[in-house]
Design a protein around this motif. Structure first.
Motif, short mmCIF file in Angstrom:
data_model
loop_
_atom_site.label_atom_id
_atom_site.label_comp_id
_atom_site.label_asym_id
_atom_site.label_seq_id
_atom_site.Cartn_x
_atom_site.Cartn_y
_atom_site.Cartn_z
N LEU A 64 -18.36 35.18 9.87
CA LEU A 64 -17.72 36.08 8.91
C LEU A 64 -18.58 37.30 8.62
N GLU A 65 -19.88 37.08 8.51
CA GLU A 65 -20.78 38.18 8.18
C GLU A 65 -20.93 39.18 9.33
N LYS A 66 -20.96 38.67 10.55
CA LYS A 66 -21.23 39.54 11.71
C LYS A 66 -20.00 39.87 12.53
N GLY A 67 -18.87 39.23 12.21
CA GLY A 67 -17.63 39.54 12.90
C GLY A 67 -17.45 38.75 14.18
N SER A 68 -16.20 38.61 14.60
CA SER A 68 -15.88 37.86 15.80
C SER A 68 -16.07 38.73 17.04
N SER A 69 -16.52 38.12 18.13
CA SER A 69 -16.74 38.84 19.38
C SER A 69 -15.52 38.84 20.27
N GLY A 70 -14.46 38.09 19.90
CA GLY A 70 -13.30 37.97 20.76
C GLY A 70 -13.50 36.97 21.88
N GLN A 71 -14.66 36.31 21.88
CA GLN A 71 -14.96 35.28 22.86
C GLN A 71 -15.35 34.00 22.12
N VAL A 72 -15.58 32.92 22.88
CA VAL A 72 -16.05 31.69 22.26
C VAL A 72 -17.43 31.95 21.65
N SER A 73 -17.55 31.74 20.35
CA SER A 73 -18.80 32.02 19.66
C SER A 73 -19.58 30.74 19.34
N VAL A 74 -18.85 29.64 19.12
CA VAL A 74 -19.48 28.38 18.72
C VAL A 74 -18.95 27.26 19.62
N LEU A 75 -19.87 26.48 20.18
CA LEU A 75 -19.50 25.32 20.98
C LEU A 75 -20.12 24.09 20.34
N VAL A 76 -19.26 23.15 19.91
CA VAL A 76 -19.71 21.89 19.31
C VAL A 76 -19.37 20.78 20.30
N ILE A 77 -20.39 20.08 20.78
CA ILE A 77 -20.18 19.01 21.75
C ILE A 77 -20.36 17.66 21.05
N VAL A 78 -19.37 16.78 21.22
CA VAL A 78 -19.38 15.48 20.54
C VAL A 78 -19.04 14.39 21.55
N PRO A 79 -19.37 13.13 21.23
CA PRO A 79 -19.16 12.05 22.21
C PRO A 79 -17.72 11.54 22.33
N THR A 80 -16.92 11.64 21.28
CA THR A 80 -15.59 11.02 21.30
C THR A 80 -14.51 11.98 20.82
N GLN A 122 -9.02 31.15 27.15
CA GLN A 122 -8.92 32.47 27.75
C GLN A 122 -8.83 33.57 26.69
N MET A 123 -8.16 33.25 25.56
CA MET A 123 -8.03 34.23 24.48
C MET A 123 -9.31 34.32 23.65
N GLY A 124 -10.18 33.31 23.78
CA GLY A 124 -11.46 33.35 23.07
C GLY A 124 -11.42 32.77 21.69
N ALA A 125 -11.05 31.49 21.54
CA ALA A 125 -11.12 30.84 20.24
C ALA A 125 -12.56 30.90 19.73
N ASP A 126 -12.74 31.14 18.44
CA ASP A 126 -14.08 31.32 17.89
C ASP A 126 -14.92 30.04 17.97
N ILE A 127 -14.31 28.92 17.59
CA ILE A 127 -15.03 27.64 17.52
C ILE A 127 -14.35 26.63 18.44
N ILE A 128 -15.11 26.07 19.37
CA ILE A 128 -14.61 25.03 20.27
C ILE A 128 -15.33 23.73 19.94
N ILE A 129 -14.56 22.69 19.67
CA ILE A 129 -15.13 21.35 19.46
C ILE A 129 -14.65 20.50 20.62
N CYS A 130 -15.55 19.93 21.40
CA CYS A 130 -15.13 19.32 22.66
C CYS A 130 -15.92 18.06 23.00
N THR A 131 -15.30 17.24 23.83
CA THR A 131 -16.02 16.16 24.50
C THR A 131 -16.52 16.72 25.83
N PRO A 132 -17.64 16.23 26.35
CA PRO A 132 -18.27 16.85 27.53
C PRO A 132 -17.36 16.90 28.77
N GLY A 133 -16.75 15.75 29.11
CA GLY A 133 -15.96 15.70 30.34
C GLY A 133 -14.80 16.66 30.34
#
Length: 400
Positions: A64-80, A122-133
């Motif tokens: 919020l402070e620095k603005g969105s880049s229009g690309q994936v900015s945050v990648l959260v990797i989780v096991p399940t 492709q549109m560049g969601a700001d935050i991606i929460i994903c499992t590795p595979g």
């Protein structure tokens, strides 16, 4: 510590208020400041200590402070996938009053979901929460760009390595920019986690959060109920349990107000405590509760910490707390100064998974009491079967 102390962006503070967050947990107090200062983090913190908000809040604030880049900015990797869905739901609530977009990516979905995930990436969601595979499946297709990534979060890293995701994690990291902020959370710190941290973190701040345990002298008990049985059960407990002073916790202000209305209709003298009250009102109620003039107080977690009244001999959790740390603090309001105390939790159908996680976290199986005959039968306690493996996170992205 109030969340206002962190000076978050006003739109994020709206999301915090809407999510009913009031007091920062220990892990949040220790983790949020260094993340806001741009430091890498390695934190030993178990599920249930509030760590999800500990990394989501400062990361969202930075976007919020620095603005969105229009690309994936945050990648959260989780096991399940269950954890991916849970974190995504947290992110949705906290970003509700912002333009920040988020997406949960996990295996076991149909082709339509894969197409939706591809479009959002492709549109560049700001935050991606994903499992590795699942993320690697997208990465291998060649349309995922990580050039704008600013934050990498590895949650429950020890579990991911135990599940054999080491190679997948390494594969993902090679696709990320070196100039990023990395946050690693793990319940334990075996050598393999320390080796991973050494390879991916830069001068990290090390934080160790040990979940506290409830005092053994507190008698813990739980009732498995349907939601509509809760109010009647509280009435029964107050009529059949000896007490000098009772503190009843609800997770939402609406529940506090509704329960107090019901208790007054039942003939009990009860007062309410929540953030809608003026400071002068809060002080008057606390003084009345401390002096014994008020014997039944219904409150949000605003009173789970910082209140030290020796006469509280019964704590009732009308709602299952958000996490194990809250549970420990709530029931810790009783059995103080060498006194005995009873803590009773009302576990609704949709709260069974949460309560089961709390039991695992505190290392105690809480006795499941039988409902009074007048209330009828409650649901069976089967938390493992309550998981919503078919649940879909619908807020995939926002159009820009």
């Amino acid at each position: 510590m109030q969340f206002s102390t962190f000076n978050f962006h006003p739109n994020l503070m709206e999301g915090i208020g809407a999510s009913n967050y009031e007091i920062a947990t220990p892990v949040q107090q220790q983790v949020i400041p260094p993340i806001l200062n741009g430091r890498d983090i390695i934190a030993s913190a178990q599920t249930g200590t509030g760590k999800t908000a500990a990394f989501l809040l400062p990361v969202i604030n930075q976007l919020l402070e620095k603005g969105s880049s229009g690309q994936v900015s945050v990648l959260v990797i989780v096991p399940t996938r269950e954890l991916a869905i849970q974190i995504a739901q947290h992110a949705e609530g906290l970003t509700y009053f912002t333009d920040i977009s988020s997406l949960a990516i996990y295996g076991g979905n149909d082709g339509q979901n894969f197409t939706s995930e591809k479009k959002a990436l492709q549109m560049g969601a700001d935050i991606i929460i994903c499992t590795p595979g699942r993320f690697i499946a997208h990465l291998n297709m060649g349309y995922v760009s990580m050039k704008g990534l600013r934050f990498l979060v590895l949650d429950e890293a020890d579990r991911m390595l135990d599940m054999g995701f080491q190679d997948d994690i390494n594969r993902i990291i090679t696709a990320l920019p070196a100039n990023r902020q990395t946050l690693l959370f793990s319940a334990t710190m075996p050598p393999k986690i320390k080796n991973l941290a050494k390879n991916i973190l830069k001068d990290p701040v090390e934080i160790n959060i040990a979940i506290s345990k409830p005092p053994e002298k507190i008698v813990q008990r739980a009732y498995i109920v349907f939601e509509e049985q809760k109010s009647g059960l509280v009435k029964y407990l107050l009529q059949h349990t000896p007490y000098k002073s009772v503190l009843i916790f609800c997770s939402r202000k609406q529940n506090v107000k509704s329960l107090v209305r019901n208790l007054k209709q039942y003939g009990f003298s009860a007062e309410e405590m929540h953030s809608d009250l003026l400071q002068s009102q809060r002080e008057n109620i606390i003084n009345g509760f401390t002096s014994g003039r008020i014997t039944i107080l219904v409150a949000t977690d605003i009173l789970s910490r910082g209140i030290d009244i020796d006469t509280i001999d019964l704590v009732i959790n009308y709602d299952v707390p958000r996490d194990g740390e809250d549970y420990v603090h709530r029931i810790g309001r009783t059995a103080r100064a060498e006194a005995d105390g009873v803590a009773i939790t009302l576990v609704g159908e949709k709260e069974q998974n949460s309560f089961n996680a709390i039991e695992k976290l505190i290392g105690t199986t809480v006795e499941k009491a039988t409902l009074p005959q007048m209330l009828g039968q409650g649901p069976e306690y089967k938390p493992a079967r309550q998981k919503n493996n078919n649940g879909k996170y619908r807020k995939f992205y926002k159009r820009r």
